[in-house]
Design an enzyme around this catalytic site. Structure first.
Site, PDB file in Angstrom:
ATOM      1  N   ASN A   1       0.865  -1.174   0.000  1.00  0.00           N
ATOM      2  CA  ASN A   1       0.000   0.000   0.000  1.00  0.00           C
ATOM      3  C   ASN A   1       0.907   1.231   0.000  1.00  0.00           C
ATOM      4  O   ASN A   1       1.493   1.582   1.020  1.00  0.00           O
ATOM      5  CB  ASN A   1      -0.884  -0.029   1.257  1.00  0.00           C
TER       6      ASN A   1
ATOM      7  N   ARG B   1      -2.582  -2.110  -3.435  1.00  0.00           N
ATOM      8  CA  ARG B   1      -3.816  -1.356  -3.241  1.00  0.00           C
ATOM      9  C   ARG B   1      -3.749  -0.098  -4.106  1.00  0.00           C
ATOM     10  O   ARG B   1      -2.778   0.663  -4.024  1.00  0.00           O
ATOM     11  CB  ARG B   1      -3.959  -0.963  -1.778  1.00  0.00           C
TER      12      ARG B   1
ATOM     13  N   HIS C   1     -13.445   2.152  -0.182  1.00  0.00           N
ATOM     14  CA  HIS C   1     -13.470   1.080   0.830  1.00  0.00           C
ATOM     15  C   HIS C   1     -14.026  -0.226   0.243  1.00  0.00           C
ATOM     16  O   HIS C   1     -14.537  -1.079   0.977  1.00  0.00           O
ATOM     17  CB  HIS C   1     -14.347   1.444   2.049  1.00  0.00           C
TER      18      HIS C   1
ATOM     19  N   ARG D   1     -13.345  14.527   8.343  1.00  0.00           N
ATOM     20  CA  ARG D   1     -14.117  14.933   7.154  1.00  0.00           C
ATOM     21  C   ARG D   1     -15.581  15.146   7.539  1.00  0.00           C
ATOM     22  O   ARG D   1     -16.140  14.392   8.328  1.00  0.00           O
ATOM     23  CB  ARG D   1     -14.058  13.852   6.065  1.00  0.00           C
TER      24      ARG D   1
ATOM     25  N   MET E   1     -12.164   8.333  18.205  1.00  0.00           N
ATOM     26  CA  MET E   1     -13.384   7.922  18.914  1.00  0.00           C
ATOM     27  C   MET E   1     -13.098   7.477  20.347  1.00  0.00           C
ATOM     28  O   MET E   1     -13.882   7.748  21.255  1.00  0.00           O
ATOM     29  CB  MET E   1     -14.092   6.815  18.124  1.00  0.00           C
TER      30      MET E   1
ATOM     31  N   GLU F   1      -8.423  -5.919   4.837  1.00  0.00           N
ATOM     32  CA  GLU F   1      -8.292  -5.504   3.443  1.00  0.00           C
ATOM     33  C   GLU F   1      -7.086  -6.171   2.776  1.00  0.00           C
ATOM     34  O   GLU F   1      -7.126  -6.497   1.600  1.00  0.00           O
ATOM     35  CB  GLU F   1      -8.185  -3.977   3.370  1.00  0.00           C
TER      36      GLU F   1
END
Ligand code: ADP
Length: 401
Positions: free
Chosen positions: A10, A84, A173, A234, A277, A378
């Site tokens: 990646n 990726r 995603h 975002r 979070m 992923e």
């Protein structure tokens, strides 16, 4: 049959992440990350604990420094390198063996992902130069969503903007939504890949998706990853006239507005505290009003998106939570489900709070459609897709020197 090895890469703008995966395995054999590339602070760190300064290394030099370590962990030759790639536009509807045409396609789609695609190309060039005998495959974040019907992917804008300039909803995603939907079919005893799922990938970037029998029917991200849900920094959806309003009233130019919407908004903007979070949950528990509001808006907007996406499906077999927040935050799951009773979705509170970290599990109450927590992977999806591409190639491509 021997389990083949895949090196998953990646490439980021100033980083390169590597994972050595064995076919069918849920754990990487080796992971490494080189950061701050093209600066004097460039360095790498590895799952084995090794770290090293790399001077002013670029992507190629960083990969070159990591290759001896990769070879130490690879008992077999590597069958394929899986990259990726963020944006495949409309050209790429699935993973592709990298050749000149694919490279040109990734470059041609760079205006749609100006930060990501050029960075992904740096990773591909580095790997192609240093591992010239190993086939390279590109796995696109957008490809999974190419099954969306036009009524889901078109904006209500003049046709020319789509036909000539490619302005449409693409979604991102894709590898994660595809992976967790597949796992959901297995976890609920369905035929491989089947089922009607709503999926919520909640990490720093967040997106939701409606998936029917392994195909994306609609998703919350659009032309860019800014559309849709509230994310770490975002904004997600805002009134499209906000740009003009800020320009007129505050004199802001486009770069300033892009900075606002991509880097200063979301959980960070709402809370005035953090985009993380975990930190917000702690602050909420300590009575921080901004943290409480940020979490409430995050969950309400997520629920609203999921309920909206349900119209893309003939029925809802279940809801999947994944990504760092989806997998770990029982609070987020509970507050989101508070808004989804209208769909007959009900949590079992004990199962929700008692789910062991990092494990997949079912957390619905009796009588509710399935509610699943599924750790995303992923890299595993990229590895498996890369091997599938290799299996479609003529035999001589499968055994690198
Ligand atoms: P990325 O999109 O960068 O891969 P992740 O999927 O790792 O991000 O998700 C990062 C988010 O997950 C952060 O907001 C982090 O606070 C949140 N997170 C991780 N663990 C927990 C936890 N135990 N409780 C609540 N949130 C968590």
């Amino acid at each position: 049959m021997t389990k083949r090895l895949v090196l998953v890469i990646n490439g980021g703008s100033s980083s390169i992440k590597l994972a050595l995966r064995q076919q069918g395995s849920s754990k990487p054999l080796f992971e490494a990350q080189a950061e701050r590339l093209n600066t004097p602070q460039a360095s790498f760190s590895c799952s084995g604990g090794e770290t090293q300064s790399l001077g002013d290394a670029d992507h190629r030099e960083a990969l070159n420094a990591l290759l001896p370590l990769i070879k130490k962990y690879a008992q077999l030759p590597i069958s394929v390198v899986g990259h990726r790639v963020v944006h495949g536009g409309e050209q790429f509807t699935g993973a592709r063996l990298i050749d000149d045409e694919v490279l040109a396609g990734i470059q041609a789609n760079a205006p749609l992902a100006p930060l990501h695609n050029p960075a992904n190309l740096s990773g591909i060039r580095a790997a192609t130069e240093l591992l010239p005998d190993i086939p390279q495959v590109a796995v696109f974040d957008t490809a999974f969503h190419q099954s969306m019907p036009p009524h889901a992917f078109r904006y209500a804008l003049p046709d020319e903007l789509y036909a000539v300039h490619g302005v449409r909803r693409y979604g991102f995603h894709g590898t994660s939504h595809q992976y967790v939907a597949h796992q959901a079919s297995l976890l609920t005893g369905r035929q491989d890949g089947y089922g009607a799922w709503l999926s919520a990938h909640l990490g720093n970037g967040c997106s939701s998706c409606a998936i029917l029998d392994g195909k994306s029917m609609d998703t919350s991200m659009g032309l860019t990853p800014l559309e849709g849900l509230v994310m770490g920094t975002r904004s997600g959806d805002v009134d499209p006239n906000l740009h003009a309003h800020l320009a007129r009233t505050l004199g802001w130019d486009l770069p300033r507005i892009e900075q606002l919407l991509n880097r200063e908004s979301g959980l960070l903007g709402l809370s005035g505290l953090s985009n993380d979070m975990r930190e917000l949950e702690q602050a909420r528990a300590d009575g921080h009003g901004g943290a409480q509001l940020a979490i409430e808006v995050f969950c309400y907007r997520l629920a609203r998106s999921l309920a909206g996406l349900a119209v893309a499906l003939p029925r809802v077999d279940g809801l999947i939570f994944t990504g760092g927040i989806g997998e770990n935050s029982a609070l987020t799951r509970a507050l989101t489900l508070n808004h989804l009773a209208v769909m007959g979705l009900h949590l079992d509170p004990d199962r929700n709070s008692g789910l062991p970290r990092g494990e997949a599990g079912r957390i619905e109450a009796p009588g509710s459609p399935a509610i699943l927590v599924i750790p995303t992977d992923e890299e595993r999806q990229i590895a498996e897709e890369s091997l599938t591409v290799m299996d479609r190639q003529p035999a001589q491509m499968e055994t690198p020197a």
